[in-house]
Structures are given as C-alpha cells and as structure tokens.
Write a protein that holds these residues in place. Structure first.
Motif, mmCIF file in Angstrom:
data_model
loop_
_atom_site.group_PDB
_atom_site.id
_atom_site.type_symbol
_atom_site.label_atom_id
_atom_site.label_comp_id
_atom_site.label_asym_id
_atom_site.label_seq_id
_atom_site.Cartn_x
_atom_site.Cartn_y
_atom_site.Cartn_z
ATOM 1 N N SER A 107 0.849 -1.191 0.000
ATOM 2 C CA SER A 107 0.000 0.000 0.000
ATOM 3 C C SER A 107 0.880 1.234 0.000
ATOM 4 N N ALA A 108 0.242 2.406 -0.061
ATOM 5 C CA ALA A 108 0.986 3.664 -0.049
ATOM 6 C C ALA A 108 1.780 3.852 1.232
ATOM 7 N N ILE A 109 1.314 3.227 2.319
ATOM 8 C CA ILE A 109 2.041 3.342 3.587
ATOM 9 C C ILE A 109 3.445 2.764 3.443
ATOM 10 N N ASP A 110 3.586 1.717 2.624
ATOM 11 C CA ASP A 110 4.899 1.105 2.447
ATOM 12 C C ASP A 110 5.885 2.058 1.783
ATOM 13 N N ALA A 111 5.399 3.003 1.000
ATOM 14 C CA ALA A 111 6.271 4.026 0.409
ATOM 15 C C ALA A 111 6.560 5.140 1.399
ATOM 16 N N LEU A 112 5.578 5.464 2.245
ATOM 17 C CA LEU A 112 5.752 6.556 3.201
ATOM 18 C C LEU A 112 6.798 6.237 4.256
ATOM 19 N N ILE A 113 6.916 4.961 4.652
ATOM 20 C CA ILE A 113 7.848 4.615 5.723
ATOM 21 C C ILE A 113 9.294 4.898 5.332
ATOM 22 N N PRO A 114 9.792 4.487 4.154
ATOM 23 C CA PRO A 114 11.170 4.893 3.809
ATOM 24 C C PRO A 114 11.324 6.392 3.603
ATOM 25 N N ILE A 115 10.255 7.065 3.131
ATOM 26 C CA ILE A 115 10.336 8.522 2.984
ATOM 27 C C ILE A 115 10.483 9.187 4.351
ATOM 28 N N ASP A 116 9.664 8.735 5.308
ATOM 29 C CA ASP A 116 9.781 9.274 6.671
ATOM 30 C C ASP A 116 11.155 8.987 7.261
#
Length: 445
Positions: A97-106
């Motif tokens: 999901s999009a959350i999986d992309a947000l975690i490395p960005i964070d």
C-alpha cells in the motif's frame, strides 16, 4: 516467542581468557563504509517481504535511500512488476500500500537513519559520587568518581515497534594505569529461603552493621507480600540510614545470576548483593548480621538465611576489580562471569538482558545505562579510554531484537554496524585549577 536467554547463558560460564591467550593491541576502529546486507542477518526477501531489522531498507542493501521509496512507488504504479529481491512490506501488514512508500520517505527525513549511521551506539561519560556529569572529564587525586557506559538501539519505532539491544559487550582500552584505580568496595551476599515463610499481617527482619541496627525490613507489610526489587531497596535505604554507613555509601540489588541459578534448580530463595561504595571502599568491613525474630514462618520451621562476604574491600585484584563493576539490572541482569580487568583494558565488559518483550526496553532515542565502573584518582596524568569490539563471541556480542518468523527474535549486529564510542580523555590533577585535556592532549600555560 523464542527465549534467547537459554542460548546466551553459556557465554557467562565460559573460561576467562588470560593476557597470554588473547594478547592484542586495542585500537578504536572506524566504522567501515560497507553495506550491511539483509543476508548478514539471515533474511531472505523470497520468504518474507518484511525486513525485520531495518524495515525501510526495501532493497536490503544495508541503508535507507531514495531508491527504497522508488522501488515501492514503482510497484504501486505497476502491480504486476516483480517483487523479487525486495522487502516491499515495510509496515509488516502483509499487503502492499501507499504506507509502504511513506515509511522509507519518513525514514529519510529522520537523521537517525542516515546511510552511515550504525544500528547500535555506545557512549561513555564520567560522573561524581552524586551522579553529576564531571565537567571537562577532570578529577583530582584521591577523588572518587565513576565511568558509565550506555548503549542505544538507533532504529526508529516503526509500525511494529520491535527494538532493544538484547546483548552488548565491548572492550575499553586505556593507555595509563598509574593515574587511576578501580575503586574496589566490599560486596556481601544476603540470601534466604522463602519456602517456609508463613502468611501474616507483617513479617520483617532487621540488619546490624558494626553495632548499629536498622529499622525493620519487611517481607510482608500490611498483608502485602514484598517482591525482591522492593526488598533490595528497603535493604539499601535501611543501611544507608545508619550513622556508620550513610547515604551514597551502600547499594543493594537482586543478585540476578544467583536468582537464575536457583530458578533453574527449582530452589525457592531470594538473593541480594550488598555493595559498599563511596566512603566505605578500599577497606575490610564487618559482616552484616540478621535478626529474624519477627519473620513469620510455618509452624515448627525456622527462617533459613546466610550472609557472606564475597568480595573483600581491602584487596585489589582483577577479580575484585571486576566484581566492583555494577550493571543496570533493571534492563541488563546477566553481566557477571567472564569479564576481566587487564593491564591495558576493560576486557569483555557487557551484559545480557532477560527482557523478552521489546516494549519493556527504553525508547530507541534514549541511551540505556549498561554498566558503571567505580574509580579513584591516583596520580596526575591523562588517561585515554578507547572503546572497541570485544571480539570474543561474534555470535552473541551485539544482539538486537526484531520480528521474525517465530515472533520476536534476535539478530547479530556485526562490529561494522556498531559505534563503540570515541576515545574519551580523563585528566587527573593534583591542583583543580590545572589545565584540562582537550582533543587527547594537554596544553600547559
């Protein structure tokens, strides 16, 4: 979950190494700029899409970069794309999901996960007898102080908050043995069996030291059974209140090594170490006595106890010096057995935590006290303390916790991903107005 303690305890029983069979020059090594691959932790993206140790590390190359976020974005835009070799499930929920992309960005926005940041950090400082950090690391001849070592898990708390340094060992070299000594203090052990105790409204004993008697120390107070840590605190407070002891000159704690041995043998017994510190070090002291008159026991039974001196305070040997080191038993219980104080280093100092729930470990952002070495200034000079890899048992020296196939498991952290702390200079002066060491050197006015 798996219990790692049974696997780690054998290292505490290993024979101590001598100077001859482990002679090497100890130097602080810079962290190598190598990639720590997921394979180093025994993880395979083919069996799990979740990187247990460093979740934002999508491509498993050992650090977090913009490429990790791009991998997820590409997968989101092209669902049919191959996920081979990628730890795509950064939040561990089993779906993309999009959350999986947000975690490395964070993670990229978090300085704690810079590419060359180690997974585990050690730090060191010096404190006076009141626990205050010593300004400029300068002490005077005859002053009592302590060197503290802390350890920190640098990982962020992601969706799955697995964290914690389970095992931490290191060496600390020093280049001057005349300017300081380890401040050896007497250690007495109090132990008593609890299988013959009886219920009561109040049940207590008193301790006597050199003619002075403490207030009652309760096993049961107002109908409430007291637990070992609470009894240890009572013992410390009661002894410190005596006029011939004093606050800051005694420490009592649960003897966790003896406690573990009793538990494995099925013995119901409480074990306590009573350490004399501060003004009561460097001397042989009277053995504490115990009065069991007010201890409630079962009919026809007696209160079975013993008090023994296990470290003589007037003897300075490698064994008594290492026994004077105290560990942070609220987190790291198993610290004794195979450390050494050698001519040029604190050898294999460290401990293992019995905690099995990662939530019980302090926050990753907070360094956790590992151990404290009591010291005393002996002669003017500068001592450079250089921490480095313990190098005894690579399979257990540095372990961190993370989710695995069988719940929370532990993973070995190689020395290249550990910051053991930089060289720390201690200045011992006879005149407190003397210049302070800076950058490992002294400039004289």
């Amino acid at each position: 979950m798996k219990n790692p303690i049974a696997k780690l305890l054998p290292r505490l029983k290993s024979e101590r190494r001598t100077r001859e069979n482990r002679k090497r020059r100890l130097e602080l090594e810079n962290l190598e700029n190598r990639q720590l691959l997921a394979a180093d932790f025994g993880m395979d993206p083919a069996t799990t899409g979740f990187h247990a140790v460093l979740p934002p590390d999508v491509n498993g190359d050992g650090h977090v970069s913009a490429l990790d976020a791009l991998h997820i974005i590409n997968l989101l835009n092209n669902p049919s794309s191959s996920r081979e070799g990628l730890f795509w499930d950064t939040n561990g929920d089993g779906s993309l999901s999009a959350i999986d992309a947000l975690i490395p960005i964070d993670a990229l926005n978090n300085v704690a996960l810079a590419e060359d940041t180690p997974l585990v950090e050690f730090s060191h400082d010096f404190v006076d007898q009141d626990g205050n950090v010593i300004a400029g690391n300068q002490v005077t001849v005859g002053q009592r102080f302590a060197m503290r070592t802390f350890v920190r898990d640098t990982r962020m708390s992601f969706t799955n908050p697995a964290r914690g340094v389970l095992s931490a060992f290191l060496d600390v070299g020093f280049d001057n043995t005349t300017s300081f000594d380890i401040d050896v203090g007497e250690v007495q052990q109090l132990r008593f069996f609890i299988d013959k105790l009886a219920g009561a409204t109040n049940s207590s004993f008193t301790l006597s030291f050199d003619g002075q008697t403490t207030d009652p120390i309760f096993l049961i107070q107002n109908g409430q059974n007291q637990q070992e840590p609470g009894i240890a605190q009572q013992i410390e407070n009661a002894l410190a209140a005596l006029p011939n002891v004093g606050v800051g000159n005694v420490r009592a704690q649960v003897d966790t090594v003896a406690k573990d041995a009793d538990a494995r043998a099925g013995i119901l017994r409480f074990n306590f170490d009573i350490r004399f510190i501060g003004d009561l070090t460097q001397q042989n002291l009277p053995t504490i006595t115990l009065d069991p008159t007010n201890v409630a026991v079962q009919p026809g039974e007696s209160f079975d106890f013993e008090v023994n001196t296990i470290v003589d305070g007037d003897q300075s040997t490698p064994d008594t010096e290492y026994a004077s080191v105290s560990y942070n038993t609220s987190v790291y219980e198993f610290g004794f057995a195979n450390g050494n104080v050698l001519d040029d280093r604190f050898d294999n100092f460290g401990a293992i935590s019995p905690l099995t729930d990662p939530a019980d470990f302090p926050s990753p952002g907070t360094p956790t006290l590992l151990y404290t070495v009591p010291m005393i200034g002996r002669s003017p000079g500068v001592v450079n303390f250089s921490p480095g890899d313990g190098a005894q048992s690579p399979d257990t020296d540095i372990l961190i916790q993370a989710p695995g196939s069988d719940g929370i498991e532990f993973f070995v952290v190689p020395p290249t991903m550990v910051d053991f702390g930089g060289t720390v200079a201690l200045t011992v002066v006879s005149d407190p107005t003397a210049p302070i060491a800076q950058d490992d050197s002294v400039s004289m006015a």
